[in-house]
Design an enzyme around this catalytic site. Structure first.
Site: not given
Length: 129
Positions: A106, A108
């Site tokens: 991931r 962000c």
């Protein structure tokens, strides 16, 4: 060049902008960015950032399912866009509930603004092999 197939489903929001909900290229599925939009009404869902995060992930899962995958279980990479990095921990909590023990890779990032002035958007890559 790899053959590609656009993926479209009523289970995720659609609009008249020039992009596919997802595109399958071989065993890889690229899911477009989704905000916390209800696919039936086309409106952002009410609720806090955790409710909104859950809706975003449900939208992504619907596209993966339509492509022949197994929802979030097949997601290998997610990019999270937040308009307020102060929401980071609450988004993590809701995100973790959806992915469990083996979450995907991931990224962000904080952005200045998202369509419809929502607070969170995510795109994803899934492996359907």
């Amino acid at each position: 060049m790899t053959d590609t197939d656009p993926i479209e489903t009523d289970g995720a929001p659609s609009n008249d902008n020039p992009y596919s909900q997802g595109v399958r290229a071989g065993d890889t599925l690229y899911v477009s960015g989704y905000g916390p939009v209800d696919p039936e009404t086309g409106d952002p869902v009410a609720g806090d950032i955790q409710v909104q995060t859950k809706r975003v992930l449900e939208n992504i899962a619907a596209v993966v399912d339509e492509a022949g995958g197994d929802g979030l279980d097949d997601v290998v990479k997610v990019t999270v866009y937040l308009t307020e990095l102060d929401d980071y921990e609450r988004v993590n909590a809701a995100y973790g509930e959806q992915f469990g023990e083996e979450p995907p890779a991931r990224v962000c990032v904080e952005v200045s603004r998202l369509p419809e002035d929502v607070r969170v958007e995510m795109d994803a890559t899934a492996y359907l092999g």
